[in-house]
Design a protein around this motif. Structure first.
Motif, PDB file in Angstrom:
ATOM      1  N   ILE A  23       0.859  -1.182   0.000  1.00 38.98           N
ATOM      2  CA  ILE A  23       0.000   0.000   0.000  1.00 38.98           C
ATOM      3  C   ILE A  23       0.897   1.235   0.000  1.00 38.98           C
ATOM      4  CG2 ILE A  23      -1.792   1.246   1.267  1.00 38.98           C
ATOM      5  CD1 ILE A  23      -2.392  -1.593   2.573  1.00 38.98           C
ATOM      6  N   LEU A  24       0.737   2.087  -0.995  1.00 31.16           N
ATOM      7  CA  LEU A  24       1.563   3.281  -1.165  1.00 31.16           C
ATOM      8  C   LEU A  24       0.685   4.523  -1.118  1.00 31.16           C
ATOM      9  CD1 LEU A  24       3.863   2.069  -4.098  1.00 31.16           C
ATOM     10  CD2 LEU A  24       4.365   2.039  -1.644  1.00 31.16           C
ATOM     11  N   HIS A  25       1.223   5.608  -0.536  1.00 29.50           N
ATOM     12  CA  HIS A  25       0.390   6.796  -0.348  1.00 29.50           C
ATOM     13  C   HIS A  25       1.279   8.009  -0.084  1.00 29.50           C
ATOM     14  CE1 HIS A  25      -4.087   7.093   0.314  1.00 29.50           C
ATOM     15  NE2 HIS A  25      -3.743   8.336   0.566  1.00 29.50           N
ATOM     16  N   GLY A  26       0.780   9.181  -0.432  1.00 31.11           N
ATOM     17  CA  GLY A  26       1.436  10.421  -0.065  1.00 31.11           C
ATOM     18  C   GLY A  26       0.898  10.934   1.262  1.00 31.11           C
ATOM     19  N   SER A  27       1.776  11.447   2.112  1.00 24.53           N
ATOM     20  CA  SER A  27       1.344  11.891   3.439  1.00 24.53           C
ATOM     21  C   SER A  27       0.406  13.089   3.366  1.00 24.53           C
ATOM     22  CB  SER A  27       2.565  12.246   4.298  1.00 24.53           C
ATOM     23  OG  SER A  27       3.239  13.390   3.771  1.00 24.53           O
ATOM     24  N   ASP A  28       0.528  13.899   2.302  1.00 19.77           N
ATOM     25  CA  ASP A  28      -0.269  15.123   2.181  1.00 19.77           C
ATOM     26  C   ASP A  28      -1.375  15.000   1.140  1.00 19.77           C
ATOM     27  OD1 ASP A  28       1.547  15.981   4.030  1.00 19.77           O
ATOM     28  OD2 ASP A  28       2.454  17.524   2.777  1.00 19.77           O
TER      29      ASP A  28
ATOM     30  N   VAL B 254      -4.504   4.426   4.720  1.00 17.52           N
ATOM     31  CA  VAL B 254      -3.431   3.432   4.645  1.00 17.52           C
ATOM     32  C   VAL B 254      -3.572   2.412   5.768  1.00 17.52           C
ATOM     33  CG1 VAL B 254      -0.941   3.083   4.833  1.00 17.52           C
ATOM     34  CG2 VAL B 254      -1.834   4.981   3.469  1.00 17.52           C
ATOM     35  N   ALA B 255      -3.731   2.882   6.988  1.00 16.90           N
ATOM     36  CA  ALA B 255      -3.847   1.972   8.130  1.00 16.90           C
ATOM     37  C   ALA B 255      -5.096   1.101   8.015  1.00 16.90           C
ATOM     38  CB  ALA B 255      -3.871   2.765   9.428  1.00 16.90           C
ATOM     39  N   LEU B 256      -6.181   1.669   7.515  1.00 14.79           N
ATOM     40  CA  LEU B 256      -7.409   0.890   7.355  1.00 14.79           C
ATOM     41  C   LEU B 256      -7.189  -0.280   6.409  1.00 14.79           C
ATOM     42  CD1 LEU B 256      -9.983   3.817   7.039  1.00 14.79           C
ATOM     43  CD2 LEU B 256      -9.620   2.336   9.023  1.00 14.79           C
ATOM     44  N   LEU B 257      -6.561  -0.009   5.273  1.00 15.76           N
ATOM     45  CA  LEU B 257      -6.311  -1.066   4.294  1.00 15.76           C
ATOM     46  C   LEU B 257      -5.296  -2.076   4.821  1.00 15.76           C
ATOM     47  CD1 LEU B 257      -6.140   1.153   1.082  1.00 15.76           C
ATOM     48  CD2 LEU B 257      -7.875  -0.586   1.554  1.00 15.76           C
ATOM     49  N   ALA B 258      -4.224  -1.582   5.430  1.00 14.45           N
ATOM     50  CA  ALA B 258      -3.159  -2.473   5.901  1.00 14.45           C
ATOM     51  C   ALA B 258      -3.647  -3.395   7.016  1.00 14.45           C
ATOM     52  CB  ALA B 258      -1.972  -1.648   6.373  1.00 14.45           C
ATOM     53  N   ASP B 259      -4.519  -2.901   7.875  1.00 17.15           N
ATOM     54  CA  ASP B 259      -5.051  -3.725   8.965  1.00 17.15           C
ATOM     55  C   ASP B 259      -6.070  -4.748   8.463  1.00 17.15           C
ATOM     56  OD1 ASP B 259      -3.498  -2.355  10.753  1.00 17.15           O
ATOM     57  OD2 ASP B 259      -5.112  -1.068  11.490  1.00 17.15           O
TER      58      ASP B 259
ATOM     59  N   ALA C 183      -0.219  -7.578   4.167  1.00 16.85           N
ATOM     60  CA  ALA C 183      -0.031  -6.269   3.546  1.00 16.85           C
ATOM     61  C   ALA C 183       1.003  -5.465   4.315  1.00 16.85           C
ATOM     62  CB  ALA C 183      -1.352  -5.499   3.511  1.00 16.85           C
ATOM     63  N   ARG C 184       1.766  -4.673   3.583  1.00 11.70           N
ATOM     64  CA  ARG C 184       2.659  -3.705   4.189  1.00 11.70           C
ATOM     65  C   ARG C 184       2.480  -2.373   3.469  1.00 11.70           C
ATOM     66  NH1 ARG C 184       7.608  -3.428   1.222  1.00 11.70           N
ATOM     67  NH2 ARG C 184       7.896  -5.111  -0.296  1.00 11.70           N
ATOM     68  N   SER C 185       3.022  -1.316   4.037  1.00 14.25           N
ATOM     69  CA  SER C 185       2.744   0.000   3.476  1.00 14.25           C
ATOM     70  C   SER C 185       3.979   0.887   3.499  1.00 14.25           C
ATOM     71  CB  SER C 185       1.604   0.674   4.245  1.00 14.25           C
ATOM     72  OG  SER C 185       1.971   0.872   5.603  1.00 14.25           O
ATOM     73  N   HIS C 186       3.930   1.937   2.679  1.00 14.00           N
ATOM     74  CA  HIS C 186       4.977   2.961   2.653  1.00 14.00           C
ATOM     75  C   HIS C 186       4.298   4.287   2.352  1.00 14.00           C
ATOM     76  CE1 HIS C 186       9.129   4.452   2.054  1.00 14.00           C
ATOM     77  NE2 HIS C 186       8.506   5.341   1.285  1.00 14.00           N
ATOM     78  N   VAL C 187       4.605   5.293   3.151  1.00  7.33           N
ATOM     79  CA  VAL C 187       4.038   6.639   2.963  1.00  7.33           C
ATOM     80  C   VAL C 187       5.166   7.580   2.572  1.00  7.33           C
ATOM     81  CG1 VAL C 187       2.887   8.567   4.102  1.00  7.33           C
ATOM     82  CG2 VAL C 187       2.167   6.209   4.595  1.00  7.33           C
ATOM     83  N   PHE C 188       4.944   8.355   1.520  1.00  3.80           N
ATOM     84  CA  PHE C 188       5.929   9.297   1.002  1.00  3.80           C
ATOM     85  C   PHE C 188       5.709  10.654   1.645  1.00  3.80           C
ATOM     86  CE2 PHE C 188       5.261   5.985  -2.105  1.00  3.80           C
ATOM     87  CZ  PHE C 188       6.563   5.624  -2.438  1.00  3.80           C
ATOM     88  N   ASP C 189       6.667  11.062   2.433  1.00  8.74           N
ATOM     89  CA  ASP C 189       6.544  12.298   3.203  1.00  8.74           C
ATOM     90  C   ASP C 189       6.400  13.504   2.270  1.00  8.74           C
ATOM     91  OD1 ASP C 189       6.507  13.842   5.572  1.00  8.74           O
ATOM     92  OD2 ASP C 189       8.622  14.333   5.301  1.00  8.74           O
TER      93      ASP C 189
END
Length: 260
Positions: free
Chosen positions: A205-210, A219-224, A229-235
């Motif tokens: 799961i990939l996402h921008g923080s802003d 992100v947390a909803l999908l990952a849980d 599943a694992r995730s990475h957020v781009f600051d």
């Protein structure tokens, strides 16, 4: 890299325009709402050395027709399977962003034997569990300066200064208003919450923080909810992280897909 096109037909006789490029294991790329395959133009070549990348124009976009069915993300997932069947591709990975991520959720949950790896970008589970964009964002996207608002929600100002365009993520200008509304309806009515635990392939799961279009709390909803599943957020990134942060995002995608 050479690309070839073909046409496939759905059960309700919609024409779907399909684009194939590269070689290797198949990777299906699903774009955002009211966009055609050009959404992936800046990213696609990062994968065509390793994968056979497959895109298609959603119903009502590009050279695809609308057909007779009401648009839903489930229908778009069915269309994706029709495309892969037409190419005789049984197993494939999926990278879906925004509404493409919603479509990809159904695809992985309903056809687990077909999807070997899943990447969900800048998306939500939909329904009452999702964290939706604010009323202010919705008003801006429906207002007189909607295109500039959308561009601002997609990219950071600094990145736009260095990359003046053209941009391929602002919607298909040739869509009819009826099809544009139908895409909006499909995206807004998406709710895959109950089937997310059925996804059994490795998932990133990939996402921008802003991201204000699809808030990062999703992100947390999908990952849980999705096993394995694992995730990475781009600051600092916004909705089009996949374009602005492609130098980091695309290796993460390749790493996940290589692990299966």
């Amino acid at each position: 890299m050479r690309e070839y096109h073909e046409v496939t037909r759905t059960r309700d006789r919609a024409r779907l325009d399909v684009q194939v490029r590269g070689s290797g294991p198949a990777l299906l790329l699903l774009p955002g709402q009211a966009n055609n395959h050009h959404w992936w133009d800046r990213v696609r070549d990062d994968f065509t050395g390793e994968y056979t990348t497959v895109t298609f124009d959603y119903r009502g976009t590009g050279h695809s027709t609308s057909g007779e069915s009401r648009f839903t993300t489930k229908l778009f997932a069915d269309d994706a399977l029709t495309v892969m069947d037409s190419l005789a591709i049984n197993r494939f990975a999926v990278y879906g962003t925004s509404m493409g991520g919603r479509t990809a959720q159904w695809l992985a949950a309903r056809a687990p034997h077909r999807v070997r790896g899943l990447v969900l970008g800048c998306t939500t589970p939909g329904g009452t569990h999702a964290v939706e964009r604010s009323a202010e964002v919705r008003e801006a996207l429906a207002g007189p300066d909607a295109e500039n608002a959308l561009l601002d929600y997609m990219y950071t100002p600094g990145w736009r200064d260095e990359h003046p365009g053209p941009y391929f993520v602002l919607g298909d200008d040739l869509m009819s208003e009826a099809d544009r509304r139908a895409h909006l309806f499909a995206s807004n009515r998406h709710d895959a919450w109950d089937v997310l635990p059925d996804i059994d392939c490795p998932t990133l799961i990939l996402h921008g923080s802003d991201d204000l279009m699809a808030p990062v709390d999703n992100v947390a909803l999908l990952a849980d909810r999705i096993p394995n599943a694992r995730s990475h957020v781009f600051d600092g990134a916004r909705h089009a992280y996949f374009d602005e942060c492609r130098d980091v995002a695309d290796p993460l995608v390749s790493e996940l897909l290589a692990s299966k």
